[in-house]
Design a protein around this motif. Sequence first.
Motif, PDB file in Angstrom:
ATOM      1  N   GLN A 121       0.778   7.306  -6.101  1.00  0.00           N
ATOM      2  CA  GLN A 121      -0.219   8.116  -6.509  1.00  0.00           C
ATOM      3  C   GLN A 121      -0.028   9.532  -5.932  1.00  0.00           C
ATOM      4  OE1 GLN A 121      -3.748   6.545  -4.507  1.00  0.00           O
ATOM      5  NE2 GLN A 121      -3.502   4.406  -5.463  1.00  0.00           N
TER       6      GLN A 121
ATOM      7  N   ARG B 190       0.765  -0.976  -0.059  1.00  0.00           N
ATOM      8  CA  ARG B 190       0.078   0.109  -0.103  1.00  0.00           C
ATOM      9  C   ARG B 190       0.953   1.440  -0.030  1.00  0.00           C
ATOM     10  NH1 ARG B 190      -3.588   3.369  -1.981  1.00  0.00           N
ATOM     11  NH2 ARG B 190      -4.450   4.877  -0.387  1.00  0.00           N
TER      12      ARG B 190
ATOM     13  N   GLN C 234       3.727   1.615  -1.536  1.00  0.00           N
ATOM     14  CA  GLN C 234       4.036   1.540  -3.094  1.00  0.00           C
ATOM     15  C   GLN C 234       2.958   2.479  -3.746  1.00  0.00           C
ATOM     16  OE1 GLN C 234       5.241  -1.990  -4.859  1.00  0.00           O
ATOM     17  NE2 GLN C 234       7.383  -1.392  -4.548  1.00  0.00           N
ATOM     18  N   ASP C 235       1.767   1.748  -3.438  1.00  0.00           N
ATOM     19  CA  ASP C 235       0.635   2.560  -4.145  1.00  0.00           C
ATOM     20  C   ASP C 235       0.618   4.167  -3.630  1.00  0.00           C
ATOM     21  OD1 ASP C 235      -0.198   0.407  -5.141  1.00  0.00           O
ATOM     22  OD2 ASP C 235      -1.495  -0.189  -3.610  1.00  0.00           O
TER      23      ASP C 235
END
Length: 450
Positions: A446, A439, A441-442
């Motif tokens: 973003q 998460r 990394q996400d």
Amino acid sequence: MRKPSRLVSVIAMVAVMVLSWSPPAGAQRRQEMQFLSDAETEHIIRDMARPIFQAAGIDPDAVNIVLVNDNTMNAFVAGGQNIFLHTGLLLGLEDAGQLIGVIAHETGHIAGGHLVRGSEAMENAFLSSLIGMGIGIVGGIAAGNAGAGAAGVMLGQHLAERNFLSFSRSQESSADQAGLSYMEQSGISAEGLVTFLEKLGAADDPLLVDRDAGYRRTHPLTRERIETVRNFVERSRAGKKPVPAQWNEEFRRIQAKLYAYLDPNGALRRYKADDPSFVARYGRAYAYFRRGEVRQALPLVDGLIAQEPKNAFLYEMKGDLMLQNGRAVDAAAPYRKAIELEPDAGSIRVSLAHSLMEQNDSRLADEALRNLQVASKTQAQSAFLWRLMAQAWSMKGNAGMVAYATAEEAFARGDKPMARFQAERAEKLLPAGSPGWLRAQDIRGQAGGK
């Protein structure tokens, strides 16, 4: 850790930029829009509207019910399956039947795909972005903390609903027909929609006030439309059958809570001390709470709980009262009872976690984390949830998860540089491939990371 109370005690106005994208200059306005959040109000409205949503082929739990703190009588849809209801509408309606009629009509717009095009679509896209953030940064009516939908947010650009949607008369008629069909399939009389439209139908009435004009601006009325709906009711199997009495009782509770939130002194005049009805005691309890008079509110809440011992939201209110009064230890038990009765109420789980964190006892960190993790499934964009999560992980000495939770908090607040920085820290500290690492990394991606 002390957080500002929810709006029932204090309105904390926070100017924010939700995303880096801004609407066109022509879409910017000087005024601002304030959203409110209240689990009980949204729960009641969703349950009333459930048959309508199902008849329309819409998952009831996928529809966002959003309250807009505005005294005009208005409602609108935007950004997909999102129904926005002004507080002025909820206070101006006469009964639950009118509310269902309005929601059925708005559902007709959703099912019919009546979304704006062209330049107005840009404003709608901006609102969709806000919805995508879960409207986690909104004002909370029910009180307790600033995070479970608690801090007030004022948008820098005014995105007034009449600039989102300006339906044509043909679309209005189409939404009417769809809404009437949904009510017929549900066995619900459309008389409420008739009386609501008739109430607004005095387009040539010089006494019509601005408060009632809002809906007419975004939903142009014609006498033919009103006559068509009235004739439908005459032919309907449901006829003028009243809605269930329980719906009207619950609707009056919604109104009492709103009155108490918006004007506690006025609510105490409206719900007089010699009125023993549930709604009156309910309104007085919230009004006293809004004024910070916990000693007057608590006996009323205890009496309401004694009358309805399975009402989760009464226990939530008692927990809020305790927490607001600095009694975090005493707040935990009613919050736990509320969750037992309404396990899917994520905002209550956040309030329980808040009460546990206020006790500054590391032994309570695991319970707080369990509740926050469940709540994050529906409250993932609540910055306060992630702040509590970071605090709980800090108590457990897990620096990697502290960084991850702090990244989530920053991302929910729209602080992309901080979100990226903390996400990068989390990636370095957490095991590769773990849920938090993935998460993080996400979030980094973003937030603009490489």
